[in-house]
Design an enzyme around this catalytic site. Structure first.
Site, PDB file in Angstrom:
ATOM      1  N   ALA A 112      33.662  56.553  34.694  1.00  0.00           N
ATOM      2  CA  ALA A 112      33.898  55.401  35.566  1.00  0.00           C
ATOM      3  C   ALA A 112      35.120  54.686  35.004  1.00  0.00           C
ATOM      4  CB  ALA A 112      32.689  54.490  35.571  1.00  0.00           C
ATOM      5  N   SER A 164      34.933  45.792  31.942  1.00  0.00           N
ATOM      6  CA  SER A 164      34.376  47.141  31.935  1.00  0.00           C
ATOM      7  C   SER A 164      33.396  47.293  33.090  1.00  0.00           C
ATOM      8  CB  SER A 164      33.701  47.426  30.592  1.00  0.00           C
ATOM      9  OG  SER A 164      33.380  48.796  30.492  1.00  0.00           O
ATOM     10  N   ASN A 165      32.531  48.281  33.040  1.00  0.00           N
ATOM     11  CA  ASN A 165      31.555  48.489  34.112  1.00  0.00           C
ATOM     12  C   ASN A 165      30.257  49.020  33.526  1.00  0.00           C
ATOM     13  OD1 ASN A 165      31.634  51.512  34.126  1.00  0.00           O
ATOM     14  ND2 ASN A 165      33.787  51.068  34.524  1.00  0.00           N
ATOM     15  N   ARG A 166      29.274  49.285  34.368  1.00  0.00           N
ATOM     16  CA  ARG A 166      27.919  49.578  33.878  1.00  0.00           C
ATOM     17  C   ARG A 166      27.672  51.041  33.542  1.00  0.00           C
ATOM     18  NH1 ARG A 166      23.677  47.342  37.825  1.00  0.00           N
ATOM     19  NH2 ARG A 166      22.329  48.361  36.294  1.00  0.00           N
TER      20      ARG A 166
END
Ligand code: CTP
Length: 379
Positions: free
Chosen positions: A278, A211-213
Site C-alpha cells: 500500500a 501512512s496507512n493501515r
C-alpha cells in the site's frame, strides 16, 4: 485434483494442554482426507486424552514413552523422524515451544523433533499471560525464523474462563495449514518472484509521518507460498511487525521513493512481480528538519504525488505483473480500470468494508480480475 493430504505421512504431536481433546478432531479430518497419521503424545498430554482414542482414530499405535517399561526402547524417535513427511504439533504448550526453540530433548516427542527434518507447523494453546510472556514470544519468533509455521492462536474465552488470546486456532485452519505443508506442487522451481508488501511512511518532520493501515500480511503470505512452491523470492517491505518468511530475501524500506529504488534494483530477471504494498500516493512536499511546534489553530501540509511504481514497472513489461486494488466503494469498476490503465496481467480486488477482508486480519475476500476478462471470486 488429488487432495494434497492423500497418502501423506503426517506425525501429529499432542502436548499437555486442555486443548488436547481438539486434536482428536484434527486426526479425524486428516484421516478423512486420506492421510496416514501417527500420533506421538507427551506424557502430560495423556492426562487430558487417552492414547486409546488417538490410536482408534489413526489406526496406528500411539507413541508416548521414550523408555517403555518393556525395555524395547532405542531407535523409535529416529524411525519416526525418517517416516514423517510433515509434522504438526497440536496443541503446542509453552513447554514444547521452549524445547523446540532451544533444541532440548527429554522425552520421545522432543527427541523426535530434534531428529526430524520434515516441514513443521505448530498450533499454540495456553493462557494469554503465558502466551504473551517475552520468553514464549521470543521462542515463537525463533521457530518462525527457522521455517516452522506457527498457526496463531485466537482471541476468546479460554479454558479457565478468562478471556484473551491463546485459544487453539480453528480446526479448519489447522488442517488447511497442514494441507499446505503437504502440497507437493513445485511449479515455481527456478522462477524468480518479486513481491512488495506493507505500507510506506512519508515523514512530516523527525517525529511524525503519513501512512496507512496496511499490515503487510497479504504480501508476506504471497511471498511465503511462492517460496514454498519453489520460487526464489525477494520481498520488498515497508515497516511491519511481521517476521521475515523463511528462505525469502527481505528488503526493508520506509518511504515510497525507497521502495521504488529497491524495486528497480531487483527488477531485472524477475518472472513475476506482485505489488501488494500500500504505497503512499502523496507525501509532504518537504519534511521539516525540526519537529513542528503547535502554534496556529490550523495547520496545512502541502503534499505532492509520489511516483506510481506499478505503472513505471508496467512500462518494462515483466512476464507477469500483478497489482492490487483496495477500495471502499464502486470497487470492481475501479479495479477493472486499474487493470487496463496500468497494463497489468491481473488485479487483486479487495473490498475492505466487508467483514473478513481488509486490514490486520488473517483472512481476506478478493476478486481476481484477469487480463482476458475472466473474474474469479475467492470467498
Ligand atoms: N502502487 C504503486 N506505487 C504507488 C501507488 C500504488 O506501485 N505510488 C501500486 C500498489 O502496490 C497496488 C496498486 O498500485 O498494487 C494500487 O493502485 P492505485 O491506483 O495506486 O490505488 P490507490 O493507491 O488506492 O489509488 P487510487 O486513489 O487511484 O485508487
Amino acid at each position: 485434483m488429488v487432495d494434497s493430504l492423500a497418502e501423506r505421512r503426517i506425525l501429529l504431536g499432542v502436548t499437555g494442554s486442555i486443548a488436547a481433546y481438539k486434536a482428536v478432531e484434527v486426526v479425524r479430518a486428516l484421516k478423512q482426507r486420506g492421510a496416514d497419521v501417527i500420533v506421538v503424545m507427551t506424557p502430560a498430554a495423556t492426562h487430558f486424552v487417552g492414547p486409546m482414542t488417538f490410536s482408534a482414530l489413526s489406526g496406528r499405535s500411539v507413541a508416548v514413552e521414550q523408555f517403555p517399561a518393556d525395555g524395547q526402547a532405542g531407535e523409535e524417535h529416529l524411525d519416526l523422524a525418517r517416516w514423517a513427511e510433515i509434522v504438526a504439533i497440536v496443541p503446542a504448550t509453552a513447554d514444547i515451544i521452549g524445547k523446540m526453540a532451544n533444541g532440548l530433548a527429554d522425552d520421545l516427542l522432543s527427541t523426535f523433533l530434534l531428529a526430524c527434518e520434515a516441514p513443521c507447523c505448530l498450533a499454540p494453546a495456553m493462557n494469554f499471560r503465558m502466551l504473551r510472556h517475552p520468553a514464549v514470544q521470543a521462542n515463537l519468533v525463533r521457530l518462525v525464523e527457522r521455517g516452522c509455521r506457527v498457526i496463531e492462536p485466537e482471541y476468546g474465552r479460554l479454558a479457565d474462563g478468562e478471556v484473551g488470546e491463546g485459544r487453539l486456532a480453528d480446526l479448519d485452519r489447522i488442517v488447511q495449514v497442514i494441507a499446505d505443508l503437504a502440497d507437493r506442487r513445485h511449479d515455481l522451481d527456478g522462477r524468480r518472484v518479486l513481491v512488495t508488501a506493507g505500507p510506506t511512511v512519508e515523514p512530516i518532520d523527525p517525529v511524525r509521518f503519513i501512512s496507512n493501515r496496511s499490515s503487510g500480511k497479504m504480501g508476506y503470505a504471497i511471498a511465503e507460498v511462492a517460496r514454498r512452491r519453489g520460487a526464489e523470492v525477494t520481498l520488498i517491505s515497508g515497516p511491519t511487525h511481521l517476521p521475515a518468511p523463511a528462505g525469502v530475501t527481505l528488503v526493508r524500506v520506509r518511504t515510497a521513493e525507497e521502495m521504488r529504488q529497491r524495486v528497480w534494483e531487483h527488477l531485472p530477471g524477475q518472472d513475476a512481480v506482485i505489488m501488494a504494498a500500500a504505497v503512499a500516493d502523496y507525501r509532504p512536499q518537504q519534511a521539516a528538519v525540526q519537529k513542528i511546534k503547535k502554534r496556529e489553530a490550523a495547520l496545512t501540509l502541502d503534499l505532492e504525488r509520489t511516483t506510481d511504481i506499478l505503472s513505471e514497472v508496467a512500462a518494462r513489461r515483466p512476464p507477469v505483473l500483478v497489482g492490487f486494488a483496495v477500495e471502499t466503494h464502486d470497487g470492481l469498476a475501479y479495479a477493472r480500470k486499474k487493470l487496463v490503465e496500468k497494463h497489468l496481467d491481473m488485479v487483486v480486488y479487495n473490498d475492505v468494508t466487508v467483514e473478513g477482508a481488509g486490514f490486520e486480519v488473517d483472512t481476506n475476500i478478493v476478486t481476481l480480475i484477469h487480463r482476458d476478462g475472466r473474474e474469479e471470486d475467492l470467498p
